[in-house]
Motif scaffolding. Structure first.
Motif, PDB file in Angstrom:
ATOM      1  N   LEU A  55      23.083  81.501 -17.205  1.00  0.00           N
ATOM      2  CA  LEU A  55      23.347  82.921 -16.788  1.00  0.00           C
ATOM      3  C   LEU A  55      24.588  83.514 -17.642  1.00  0.00           C
ATOM      4  O   LEU A  55      25.840  82.839 -17.212  1.00  0.00           O
ATOM      5  CB  LEU A  55      23.515  83.473 -15.334  1.00  0.00           C
ATOM      6  N   GLN A  56      24.415  84.292 -18.378  1.00  0.00           N
ATOM      7  CA  GLN A  56      25.612  84.924 -19.200  1.00  0.00           C
ATOM      8  C   GLN A  56      25.879  86.312 -18.653  1.00  0.00           C
ATOM      9  O   GLN A  56      25.192  87.310 -18.446  1.00  0.00           O
ATOM     10  CB  GLN A  56      25.202  85.163 -20.673  1.00  0.00           C
ATOM     11  N   THR A  57      27.266  86.111 -17.958  1.00  0.00           N
ATOM     12  CA  THR A  57      27.675  87.485 -17.361  1.00  0.00           C
ATOM     13  C   THR A  57      28.080  88.446 -18.465  1.00  0.00           C
ATOM     14  O   THR A  57      28.255  88.360 -19.566  1.00  0.00           O
ATOM     15  CB  THR A  57      28.897  87.070 -16.353  1.00  0.00           C
ATOM     16  N   ASP A  58      28.489  89.775 -17.999  1.00  0.00           N
ATOM     17  CA  ASP A  58      28.810  90.820 -18.859  1.00  0.00           C
ATOM     18  C   ASP A  58      29.941  90.496 -19.590  1.00  0.00           C
ATOM     19  O   ASP A  58      30.319  90.899 -20.385  1.00  0.00           O
ATOM     20  CB  ASP A  58      28.830  92.173 -17.883  1.00  0.00           C
ATOM     21  N   THR A  59      31.082  89.682 -18.849  1.00  0.00           N
ATOM     22  CA  THR A  59      32.317  89.378 -19.266  1.00  0.00           C
ATOM     23  C   THR A  59      32.080  88.014 -20.268  1.00  0.00           C
ATOM     24  O   THR A  59      33.206  87.726 -20.860  1.00  0.00           O
ATOM     25  CB  THR A  59      33.263  88.852 -18.468  1.00  0.00           C
ATOM     26  N   GLY A  60      30.768  87.745 -20.588  1.00  0.00           N
ATOM     27  CA  GLY A  60      30.312  86.578 -21.574  1.00  0.00           C
ATOM     28  C   GLY A  60      30.817  85.159 -20.947  1.00  0.00           C
ATOM     29  O   GLY A  60      30.454  84.130 -21.568  1.00  0.00           O
ATOM     30  N   GLU A  61      30.998  84.993 -19.725  1.00  0.00           N
ATOM     31  CA  GLU A  61      30.748  83.687 -19.160  1.00  0.00           C
ATOM     32  C   GLU A  61      29.480  83.127 -18.770  1.00  0.00           C
ATOM     33  O   GLU A  61      28.761  83.956 -18.773  1.00  0.00           O
ATOM     34  CB  GLU A  61      31.682  83.899 -17.466  1.00  0.00           C
ATOM     35  N   VAL A  62      29.227  81.851 -18.959  1.00  0.00           N
ATOM     36  CA  VAL A  62      28.013  81.295 -18.566  1.00  0.00           C
ATOM     37  C   VAL A  62      28.215  80.506 -17.671  1.00  0.00           C
ATOM     38  O   VAL A  62      29.048  79.524 -17.568  1.00  0.00           O
ATOM     39  CB  VAL A  62      27.489  80.571 -19.998  1.00  0.00           C
ATOM     40  N   ILE A  63      27.094  80.685 -16.812  1.00  0.00           N
ATOM     41  CA  ILE A  63      27.025  79.967 -15.320  1.00  0.00           C
ATOM     42  C   ILE A  63      25.864  79.262 -15.457  1.00  0.00           C
ATOM     43  O   ILE A  63      24.782  79.634 -15.852  1.00  0.00           O
ATOM     44  CB  ILE A  63      26.985  80.912 -14.100  1.00  0.00           C
ATOM     45  N   THR A  64      25.915  77.773 -15.132  1.00  0.00           N
ATOM     46  CA  THR A  64      24.652  76.844 -15.181  1.00  0.00           C
ATOM     47  C   THR A  64      24.586  76.412 -13.638  1.00  0.00           C
ATOM     48  O   THR A  64      25.486  76.718 -12.897  1.00  0.00           O
ATOM     49  CB  THR A  64      24.840  75.788 -16.280  1.00  0.00           C
ATOM     50  N   GLU A  65      23.485  75.526 -13.451  1.00  0.00           N
ATOM     51  CA  GLU A  65      23.102  75.018 -12.230  1.00  0.00           C
ATOM     52  C   GLU A  65      22.772  76.090 -11.302  1.00  0.00           C
ATOM     53  O   GLU A  65      23.406  76.886 -10.603  1.00  0.00           O
ATOM     54  CB  GLU A  65      24.407  74.236 -11.578  1.00  0.00           C
ATOM     55  N   ASN A  66      21.427  75.801 -10.683  1.00  0.00           N
ATOM     56  CA  ASN A  66      20.639  76.793  -9.813  1.00  0.00           C
ATOM     57  C   ASN A  66      21.602  77.070  -8.724  1.00  0.00           C
ATOM     58  O   ASN A  66      21.698  78.523  -8.412  1.00  0.00           O
ATOM     59  CB  ASN A  66      19.396  76.005  -9.423  1.00  0.00           C
ATOM     60  N   PRO A  67      22.116  76.443  -7.841  1.00  0.00           N
ATOM     61  CA  PRO A  67      22.873  76.776  -6.608  1.00  0.00           C
ATOM     62  C   PRO A  67      23.912  77.560  -6.856  1.00  0.00           C
ATOM     63  O   PRO A  67      24.304  78.586  -6.286  1.00  0.00           O
ATOM     64  CB  PRO A  67      23.263  75.260  -6.021  1.00  0.00           C
ATOM     65  N   ALA A  68      24.712  77.299  -8.048  1.00  0.00           N
ATOM     66  CA  ALA A  68      25.806  78.234  -8.385  1.00  0.00           C
ATOM     67  C   ALA A  68      25.215  79.693  -8.942  1.00  0.00           C
ATOM     68  O   ALA A  68      26.241  80.686  -8.534  1.00  0.00           O
ATOM     69  CB  ALA A  68      26.664  77.433  -9.661  1.00  0.00           C
ATOM     70  N   ILE A  69      24.354  79.537  -9.732  1.00  0.00           N
ATOM     71  CA  ILE A  69      23.924  80.955 -10.259  1.00  0.00           C
ATOM     72  C   ILE A  69      23.353  81.813  -9.102  1.00  0.00           C
ATOM     73  O   ILE A  69      23.594  82.982  -8.980  1.00  0.00           O
ATOM     74  CB  ILE A  69      22.785  80.703 -11.308  1.00  0.00           C
ATOM     75  N   LEU A  70      22.578  81.184  -8.291  1.00  0.00           N
ATOM     76  CA  LEU A  70      21.795  81.782  -7.190  1.00  0.00           C
ATOM     77  C   LEU A  70      22.730  82.607  -6.182  1.00  0.00           C
ATOM     78  O   LEU A  70      22.722  83.629  -5.747  1.00  0.00           O
ATOM     79  CB  LEU A  70      20.863  80.953  -6.475  1.00  0.00           C
ATOM     80  N   GLN A  71      23.990  81.625  -5.817  1.00  0.00           N
ATOM     81  CA  GLN A  71      24.965  82.212  -4.900  1.00  0.00           C
ATOM     82  C   GLN A  71      25.893  83.187  -5.798  1.00  0.00           C
ATOM     83  O   GLN A  71      26.204  84.154  -5.043  1.00  0.00           O
ATOM     84  CB  GLN A  71      25.807  80.975  -4.450  1.00  0.00           C
ATOM     85  N   PHE A  72      26.105  82.966  -7.166  1.00  0.00           N
ATOM     86  CA  PHE A  72      26.886  84.151  -7.651  1.00  0.00           C
ATOM     87  C   PHE A  72      26.141  85.422  -7.555  1.00  0.00           C
ATOM     88  O   PHE A  72      26.734  86.620  -7.459  1.00  0.00           O
ATOM     89  CB  PHE A  72      27.165  83.815  -9.250  1.00  0.00           C
ATOM     90  N   LEU A  73      24.725  85.433  -7.984  1.00  0.00           N
ATOM     91  CA  LEU A  73      23.856  86.684  -7.891  1.00  0.00           C
ATOM     92  C   LEU A  73      23.829  87.148  -6.699  1.00  0.00           C
ATOM     93  O   LEU A  73      24.066  88.556  -6.523  1.00  0.00           O
ATOM     94  CB  LEU A  73      22.298  86.495  -8.614  1.00  0.00           C
ATOM     95  N   GLY A  74      23.625  86.495  -5.612  1.00  0.00           N
ATOM     96  CA  GLY A  74      23.559  86.939  -4.106  1.00  0.00           C
ATOM     97  C   GLY A  74      24.935  87.556  -3.791  1.00  0.00           C
ATOM     98  O   GLY A  74      25.078  88.777  -3.078  1.00  0.00           O
ATOM     99  N   ASP A  75      26.115  87.033  -4.292  1.00  0.00           N
ATOM    100  CA  ASP A  75      27.300  87.456  -3.876  1.00  0.00           C
ATOM    101  C   ASP A  75      27.612  88.859  -4.630  1.00  0.00           C
ATOM    102  O   ASP A  75      28.556  89.700  -4.065  1.00  0.00           O
ATOM    103  CB  ASP A  75      28.542  86.550  -4.377  1.00  0.00           C
ATOM    104  N   MET A  76      26.908  89.266  -5.560  1.00  0.00           N
ATOM    105  CA  MET A  76      27.203  90.579  -6.245  1.00  0.00           C
ATOM    106  C   MET A  76      26.617  91.821  -5.293  1.00  0.00           C
ATOM    107  O   MET A  76      26.895  92.805  -5.530  1.00  0.00           O
ATOM    108  CB  MET A  76      26.031  90.486  -7.517  1.00  0.00           C
TER     109      MET A  76
END
Ligand SMILES: N[C@@H](CCC(=O)N[C@@H](CS)C(=O)NCC(=O)O)C(=O)O
Length: 209
Positions: A55-76
């Motif tokens: 997942l590439q965020t709007d600030t250009g960070e790239v997040i990998t690994e399902n549990p990390a991406i899923l929690q990042f999205l949920g926390d939005m």
């Protein structure tokens, strides 16, 4: 925000969550074998391990690994209920089940997607591994809960659905686990799931016909 995905792969869990959130996002199909994205980018420069999701965020960070991406999205969207609040026991329960889905359930299906045809004994062993993990989900659901953590659909359900749905592709019969079968069919009907599966070409676009 951009999700790098492969149709039907575990990246569809993040795709479902993005649709649950009603987020604006871009999708870019990725050929992990060739290490190329649809637009011709070198995927290893985006995701060093070469696998989806990324997942590439709007600030250009790239997040990998399902549990990390899923929690990042949920926390939005903390009010969405897709993840319990940080620092609570419920959040730890979510992490517990996300780790189970990632390192136990997901990986139990992996031998079938290795690109090498399994011989009879390897197939039997792999199926026994899946059966053990599916049996654990059946036991979780046996207290009447609708989703893995209770009444609320969370990011863990999106991930578990995607993995359990592979059963159809590998002809692994879920019939011995009726609660799991019902769980999968319940999640399959969610608009965000239908939208994601349609966009990934797994089901027909009803509007197109
Ligand atoms: N540990 C990773 C595993 C991701 C993974 O297994 N991705 C698979 C699709 S479900 C993949 O891209 N495989 C292609 C490859 O490894 O080349 C995660 O949880 O995100």
């Amino acid at each position: 925000m951009k999700l790098y995905y492969k149709p039907g792969a575990c990246s569809m869990a993040s795709h479902i969550v993005l649709n649950e959130l009603g987020q604006n996002f871009d999708l870019e199909k990725t050929d992990t074998k060739r290490g190329k994205t649809e637009s011709g980018a070198n995927f290893r420069e985006i995701s060093p391990n070469g696998y989806v999701p990324a997942l590439q965020t709007d600030t250009g960070e790239v997040i990998t690994e399902n549990p990390a991406i899923l929690q990042f999205l949920g926390d939005m969207a903390p009010d969405s209920g897709l993840v319990p609040a940080n620092g609570t026991l419920e959040r730890t329960r979510l992490q517990e089940i996300l780790n189970f889905v990632s390192s136990e359930l997901h990986k139990a299906y992996s031998p079938f997607f290795s690109g090498t045809k399994l011989n009879a004994s390897a197939k039997e062993l792999a199926e026994a591994g899946i059966a053990r993990r599916v049996g654990f989900i059946e036991s979780k659901l046996s207290d009447g809960r609708v989703f893995l953590l209770g009444a609320q659909f969370t990011v863990a359900d999106a991930y578990a659905f995607v993995v359990l749905n592979w059963s159809g592709f590998i002809e692994f019969d879920l019939q011995p686990w009726p609660l799991v079968q019902d769980y999968v069919e319940r999640i399959r009907k969610r608009p965000a799931v239908i939208q994601s599966m349609t966009a990934e070409g797994l089901i027909e676009d009803r509007k197109a016909s």
